[in-house]
Write an enzyme that holds these catalytic residues in place. Structure first.
Site, PDB file in Angstrom:
ATOM      1  N   TYR A 180      34.328  58.097 -28.031  1.00 32.76           N
ATOM      2  CA  TYR A 180      33.625  56.821 -27.866  1.00 32.76           C
ATOM      3  C   TYR A 180      32.119  57.041 -27.829  1.00 32.76           C
ATOM      4  CZ  TYR A 180      32.640  52.191 -25.827  1.00 32.76           C
ATOM      5  OH  TYR A 180      32.173  50.924 -25.590  1.00 32.76           O
ATOM      6  N   SER A 206      27.442  50.294 -27.306  1.00 28.20           N
ATOM      7  CA  SER A 206      27.787  50.387 -25.885  1.00 28.20           C
ATOM      8  C   SER A 206      26.639  51.062 -25.139  1.00 28.20           C
ATOM      9  CB  SER A 206      29.062  51.227 -25.724  1.00 28.20           C
ATOM     10  OG  SER A 206      29.269  51.615 -24.378  1.00 28.20           O
TER      11      SER A 206
END
Length: 253
Positions: free
Chosen positions: A165, A142
């Site tokens: 995350y 990401s």
């Protein structure tokens, strides 16, 4: 680009995984579609693929946190040319704001996601060492594995960018490089794709604030990310190794 190749897609029942399987089949690949929930995965794939295309998909149940199951699968599978890990395992408390995250939940979520990714990467490498045929592994990271979050875009929304995350996605990038260096063979490739935000019915306010940091598109559609994955799986990227392709419409600039 992928004619006659066999590709494993883990997490094939998710938003990205389902669309990826469809694209890979359109590109001429045979796909082993794996997910912890095989029934939901097959329902989604059956609505996305015609009967003829569905014949090129083999669905299996695979829990990436079940070590014995994963190792057994890789020890028996034949003819793989590549793999993509789209799985996103997490617990029910995932997504809390920073000061609300309990250590046990942080540890569990990192273990579930990063640990499963490690096992998947390890077994892809073990498969290559056994078969000694070209293999391309694609990891999904990401932009928030590359840059710090832009927390202002979450103002006046109930959303946040989970700390787990950021920890997981940044670690995935280095783990991919570690694996590339450890195997040390140009026929085994481990690369990553780092998408920007993907639209999934987020609030209009969030989408508007996010777009202010981009160059025009703003949040991405799934199809905006798929092409980079296909490229990394194909022979067109045969000497690209240990790299990370950022697809974010300039969000990380």
């Amino acid at each position: 680009m992928l004619k006659n190749k066999t590709i494993l897609v883990a997490g094939a029942g998710g938003l990205l995984g389902t669309r990826l399987v469809t694209t890979l089949v359109d590109q001429g690949a045979r796909v082993i579609a794996a997910d912890v929930d095989i029934h939901s995965m097959m329902e989604r794939l059956e609505t996305s693929l015609t009967g003829d295309c569905l014949a090129n998909v083999t669905g299996i149940q695979l829990d990436l946190n079940a070590s014995v199951q994963v190792k057994s699968f890789f020890s028996m599978v034949m003819g793989l040319d590549g793999a993509v890990n789209c799985a996103y395992p997490r617990n029910k408390k995932y997504g809390a704001k920073f000061f609300d995250v309990e250590l046990d939940d942080f540890n569990e979520n990192v273990s579930l996601h990063l640990g499963a990714s490690f096992l998947f990467m390890q077994q892809c490498a073990a498969y290559f060492q056994r078969e000694r045929k070209p293999f391309s592994l694609v990891n999904i990271s990401s932009i928030y594995g590359v840059i710090a979050p832009k927390f202002d875009i979450y103002n006046n929304t109930p959303m946040t960018m989970p700390v787990e995350y950021a920890a997981i996605k940044s670690a995935l990038l280095h783990l991919s490089k570690y694996l590339t260096s450890y195997v040390s063979d140009s026929h085994f490739r481990s690369n990553s794709v780092s998408p920007g935000g993907i639209f999934d019915n987020q609030s209009a306010l969030f989408v508007e604030e996010y777009k202010k940091h981009c160059l025009g598109k703003g949040m991405l559609d799934i199809d905006d990310v798929i092409g980079s994955i296909v490229f990394l799986l194909s022979d067109s990227s045969k000497y690209l190794n240990g790299q990370n392709l950022i697809v974010d419409d300039g969000f990380s600039l």
